[in-house]
Write a protein that holds these residues in place. Sequence first.
Motif, mmCIF file in Angstrom:
data_model
loop_
_atom_site.group_PDB
_atom_site.id
_atom_site.type_symbol
_atom_site.label_atom_id
_atom_site.label_comp_id
_atom_site.label_asym_id
_atom_site.label_seq_id
_atom_site.Cartn_x
_atom_site.Cartn_y
_atom_site.Cartn_z
ATOM 1 N N ARG A 101 12.017 -92.781 26.215
ATOM 2 C CA ARG A 101 13.186 -92.151 25.610
ATOM 3 C C ARG A 101 13.035 -90.622 25.608
ATOM 4 O O ARG A 101 11.997 -90.099 25.272
ATOM 5 N N LEU A 102 14.105 -89.947 25.971
ATOM 6 C CA LEU A 102 14.078 -88.488 26.080
ATOM 7 C C LEU A 102 14.439 -87.842 24.750
ATOM 8 O O LEU A 102 15.361 -88.272 24.073
ATOM 9 N N VAL A 136 15.144 -78.393 35.798
ATOM 10 C CA VAL A 136 15.398 -78.963 34.483
ATOM 11 C C VAL A 136 14.059 -79.466 33.971
ATOM 12 O O VAL A 136 13.318 -80.132 34.694
ATOM 13 N N ILE A 137 13.740 -79.143 32.733
ATOM 14 C CA ILE A 137 12.481 -79.565 32.119
ATOM 15 C C ILE A 137 12.825 -80.604 31.056
ATOM 16 O O ILE A 137 13.757 -80.406 30.277
ATOM 17 N N ASP A 152 6.906 -90.601 25.875
ATOM 18 C CA ASP A 152 5.593 -90.941 26.436
ATOM 19 C C ASP A 152 4.666 -89.732 26.494
ATOM 20 O O ASP A 152 3.668 -89.746 27.193
ATOM 21 N N THR A 153 4.990 -88.688 25.768
ATOM 22 C CA THR A 153 4.217 -87.441 25.639
ATOM 23 C C THR A 153 4.044 -86.694 26.954
ATOM 24 O O THR A 153 3.060 -85.991 27.137
ATOM 25 N N ASN A 154 4.990 -86.827 27.867
ATOM 26 C CA ASN A 154 4.940 -86.096 29.131
ATOM 27 C C ASN A 154 6.079 -85.097 29.225
ATOM 28 O O ASN A 154 7.162 -85.330 28.702
ATOM 29 N N ILE A 155 5.785 -84.002 29.914
ATOM 30 C CA ILE A 155 6.813 -83.019 30.249
ATOM 31 C C ILE A 155 7.006 -83.126 31.756
ATOM 32 O O ILE A 155 6.038 -83.107 32.513
#
Length: 176
Positions: free
Chosen positions: A57-58, A70-71, A76-79
């Motif tokens: 989920r974003l 786009v960042i 899931d603790t990722n960028i």
Amino acid sequence: LHRALNVLKDHVGAIMSLDYAPTGKEFVTGSYDRTIRIFPANAGHSREVYYTRRMQRLFAVKFSADNKYVISGSDDTNIRLWKARASEQLKTLLPQERQKMNYLNQLKKRYKHQPEIRKIQRHRHVPKQIMKARQLKHTITKARKAKEERRIKHSKPGSIKRKSAREAKIITKGHS
């Protein structure tokens, strides 16, 4: 403002984050349905859809200052870093390549009214779960419209008025 200027219904989950591009001509949304969508500010549907199987989920999306990326930040603790235009090449183009790209863009623009071209431009590949959620949402919306039509048909003429999605109030004032 008494009504919405535009209503965008491409997401099937709650939108958790939104950011306008530095140009102001488009914006990016991150949703609970695990997709990132880029919308032109004056259009009704997204022009790009991004997702991966591993992405959860974003909760945050942001345009880069140069409007090329786009960042996104997810549960899931990722960028993740995405191209703002998926089909655009990031390398320096040779003059022949640039000329070819311009020619192809002009062809797309010229024949955009053709049904086949429109179908190709509108098609977005999305995961099966999102496709099924979109179909369910469509079925529910269709049933609500049919119910409203039956209510209007079987009531006094003029007693129930139709409201478009733009005129419907989303937030109402509470009683104090």
